[in-house]
Design a protein around this motif. Sequence first.
Motif, PDB file in Angstrom:
ATOM      1  N   VAL A 139      10.470   9.417  10.591  1.00 39.63           N
ATOM      2  CA  VAL A 139      10.776  10.216   9.401  1.00 39.63           C
ATOM      3  C   VAL A 139      10.297  11.639   9.669  1.00 39.63           C
ATOM      4  N   THR A 140      11.098  12.634   9.292  1.00 36.75           N
ATOM      5  CA  THR A 140      10.694  14.034   9.477  1.00 36.75           C
ATOM      6  C   THR A 140      10.781  14.772   8.149  1.00 36.75           C
ATOM      7  N   GLU A 141       9.742  15.533   7.847  1.00 39.16           N
ATOM      8  CA  GLU A 141       9.687  16.323   6.618  1.00 39.16           C
ATOM      9  C   GLU A 141       9.029  17.656   6.933  1.00 39.16           C
ATOM     10  N   ARG A 142       9.808  18.746   6.790  1.00 42.75           N
ATOM     11  CA  ARG A 142       9.306  20.088   7.078  1.00 42.75           C
ATOM     12  C   ARG A 142       8.725  20.187   8.490  1.00 42.75           C
ATOM     13  N   SER A 163       0.846  -1.188   0.000  1.00 41.37           N
ATOM     14  CA  SER A 163       0.000   0.000   0.000  1.00 41.37           C
ATOM     15  C   SER A 163       0.883   1.239   0.000  1.00 41.37           C
ATOM     16  N   VAL A 164       0.277   2.382  -0.333  1.00 40.34           N
ATOM     17  CA  VAL A 164       1.015   3.649  -0.407  1.00 40.34           C
ATOM     18  C   VAL A 164       0.297   4.700   0.434  1.00 40.34           C
ATOM     19  N   VAL A 165       1.052   5.410   1.259  1.00 39.07           N
ATOM     20  CA  VAL A 165       0.535   6.565   2.000  1.00 39.07           C
ATOM     21  C   VAL A 165       1.159   7.801   1.369  1.00 39.07           C
ATOM     22  N   ASN A 166       0.340   8.601   0.701  1.00 46.12           N
ATOM     23  CA  ASN A 166       0.826   9.739  -0.064  1.00 46.12           C
ATOM     24  C   ASN A 166       0.630  11.023   0.741  1.00 46.12           C
ATOM     25  N   ASP A 167       1.725  11.560   1.275  1.00 45.91           N
ATOM     26  CA  ASP A 167       1.661  12.829   2.005  1.00 45.91           C
ATOM     27  C   ASP A 167       2.562  13.871   1.349  1.00 45.91           C
ATOM     28  N   LEU A 168       2.642  13.818   0.023  1.00 44.68           N
ATOM     29  CA  LEU A 168       3.429  14.782  -0.723  1.00 44.68           C
ATOM     30  C   LEU A 168       2.767  16.159  -0.684  1.00 44.68           C
ATOM     31  N   THR A 169       3.584  17.193  -0.536  1.00 39.44           N
ATOM     32  CA  THR A 169       3.102  18.571  -0.512  1.00 39.44           C
ATOM     33  C   THR A 169       3.184  19.169  -1.909  1.00 39.44           C
ATOM     34  N   ILE A 170       2.118  19.836  -2.312  1.00 35.58           N
ATOM     35  CA  ILE A 170       2.108  20.494  -3.622  1.00 35.58           C
ATOM     36  C   ILE A 170       2.641  21.915  -3.459  1.00 35.58           C
ATOM     37  N   THR A 171       3.799  22.159  -4.032  1.00 30.46           N
ATOM     38  CA  THR A 171       4.436  23.472  -3.958  1.00 30.46           C
ATOM     39  C   THR A 171       5.519  23.551  -5.018  1.00 30.46           C
ATOM     40  N   THR A 172       5.818  24.751  -5.446  1.00 27.62           N
ATOM     41  CA  THR A 172       6.880  24.941  -6.433  1.00 27.62           C
ATOM     42  C   THR A 172       8.231  25.133  -5.746  1.00 27.62           C
ATOM     43  N   PHE A 173       8.233  25.158  -4.410  1.00 25.63           N
ATOM     44  CA  PHE A 173       9.469  25.381  -3.670  1.00 25.63           C
ATOM     45  C   PHE A 173       9.852  24.116  -2.911  1.00 25.63           C
ATOM     46  N   SER A 174      10.969  23.513  -3.282  1.00 28.05           N
ATOM     47  CA  SER A 174      11.470  22.348  -2.557  1.00 28.05           C
ATOM     48  C   SER A 174      12.102  22.802  -1.245  1.00 28.05           C
ATOM     49  N   SER A 175      12.132  21.905  -0.285  1.00 29.18           N
ATOM     50  CA  SER A 175      12.752  22.229   1.000  1.00 29.18           C
ATOM     51  C   SER A 175      14.231  22.535   0.804  1.00 29.18           C
ATOM     52  N   THR A 176      14.746  23.460   1.591  1.00 31.28           N
ATOM     53  CA  THR A 176      16.139  23.873   1.474  1.00 31.28           C
ATOM     54  C   THR A 176      17.044  22.888   2.207  1.00 31.28           C
ATOM     55  N   LEU A 177      18.345  23.009   1.956  1.00 33.06           N
ATOM     56  CA  LEU A 177      19.321  22.181   2.655  1.00 33.06           C
ATOM     57  C   LEU A 177      19.237  22.418   4.155  1.00 33.06           C
ATOM     58  N   SER A 178      19.018  23.670   4.533  1.00 35.38           N
ATOM     59  CA  SER A 178      18.889  24.000   5.950  1.00 35.38           C
ATOM     60  C   SER A 178      17.682  23.312   6.571  1.00 35.38           C
ATOM     61  N   GLN A 179      16.563  23.302   5.853  1.00 35.73           N
ATOM     62  CA  GLN A 179      15.354  22.654   6.351  1.00 35.73           C
ATOM     63  C   GLN A 179      15.566  21.148   6.483  1.00 35.73           C
ATOM     64  N   ARG A 180      16.213  20.557   5.514  1.00 34.50           N
ATOM     65  CA  ARG A 180      16.437  19.111   5.553  1.00 34.50           C
ATOM     66  C   ARG A 180      17.393  18.741   6.688  1.00 34.50           C
ATOM     67  N   SER A 181      18.384  19.605   6.932  1.00 33.67           N
ATOM     68  CA  SER A 181      19.295  19.359   8.050  1.00 33.67           C
ATOM     69  C   SER A 181      18.550  19.452   9.373  1.00 33.67           C
ATOM     70  N   ASN A 182      17.639  20.418   9.464  1.00 36.86           N
ATOM     71  CA  ASN A 182      16.844  20.562  10.679  1.00 36.86           C
ATOM     72  C   ASN A 182      15.919  19.358  10.865  1.00 36.86           C
ATOM     73  N   ASP A 183      15.372  18.839   9.765  1.00 36.25           N
ATOM     74  CA  ASP A 183      14.532  17.643   9.849  1.00 36.25           C
ATOM     75  C   ASP A 183      15.324  16.454  10.389  1.00 36.25           C
ATOM     76  N   THR A 184      16.563  16.321   9.913  1.00 37.00           N
ATOM     77  CA  THR A 184      17.419  15.241  10.400  1.00 37.00           C
ATOM     78  C   THR A 184      17.686  15.393  11.894  1.00 37.00           C
ATOM     79  N   PHE A 185      17.890  16.627  12.319  1.00 39.34           N
ATOM     80  CA  PHE A 185      18.132  16.898  13.737  1.00 39.34           C
ATOM     81  C   PHE A 185      16.897  16.545  14.573  1.00 39.34           C
ATOM     82  N   ILE A 186      15.719  16.906  14.080  1.00 42.60           N
ATOM     83  CA  ILE A 186      14.477  16.581  14.793  1.00 42.60           C
ATOM     84  C   ILE A 186      14.305  15.071  14.891  1.00 42.60           C
ATOM     85  N   THR A 187      14.573  14.370  13.783  1.00 47.55           N
ATOM     86  CA  THR A 187      14.472  12.904  13.805  1.00 47.55           C
ATOM     87  C   THR A 187      15.368  12.326  14.887  1.00 47.55           C
TER      88      THR A 187
END
Length: 223
Positions: free
Chosen positions: A158-161, A113-137
Amino acid sequence: MKQTTMNRTQRTVCTVLAAAALAAGLSACAPLIVGGAVVGGVMAVDRRTAGTQIEDEGIELRAANRIRETFGDRVHVNVTSYNRQALLTGEVPNAQERQAVEQLVSQVENVRSVVNDLTITTFSSTLSQRSNDTFITGKVRASLVDAQDISANSFKVVTERNVVYLMGRVSQREANRATEIARGVSGVSKVVRVFEIVSEEELRRIAPQPAPVTTDDTKPSGG
């Protein structure tokens, strides 16, 4: 007083090291842990069979490759599989591609099965945001490790935004407790539960059994 302070310090160090080992995702430098086996002095409980764990790794790899080949840099998608359930997080530019990614992943071999929680936006998360997500995880994992009433290794985080996703085969009590812990971690904006709820009886059935203790009767006694 000094002894109490030392015990607290040791406990904190152990918690951070355990969380780091979990975050490493069983890297080459981390102890090898399969199905509750003890390797390198660490005990972990994975409620998936060894075969399912391998299937989940294959799903993530094949899905990532197909997404990259089909969509290129137009999307930023992370695929996390647990017990053959694929969680999709990240960003896509429109609803059509959001659906197309889900359909593509659903056709990957072994996906249940698939759980789709993709966000619709033209702006991808930044390197800073992804690093912060890793820290939160890492902080969430450390908090789960520090808890005394649940098994931290039964959960995938898993952490995303700043949104934390919790996966695993757990009881309702464990699900509620882990959610409570994750919500209490600083920086977490939301907790999404992607659990497979099983009964306490089922948990007892699938829990790895400890290895029998053997003694060496041939060892000579005395000096």
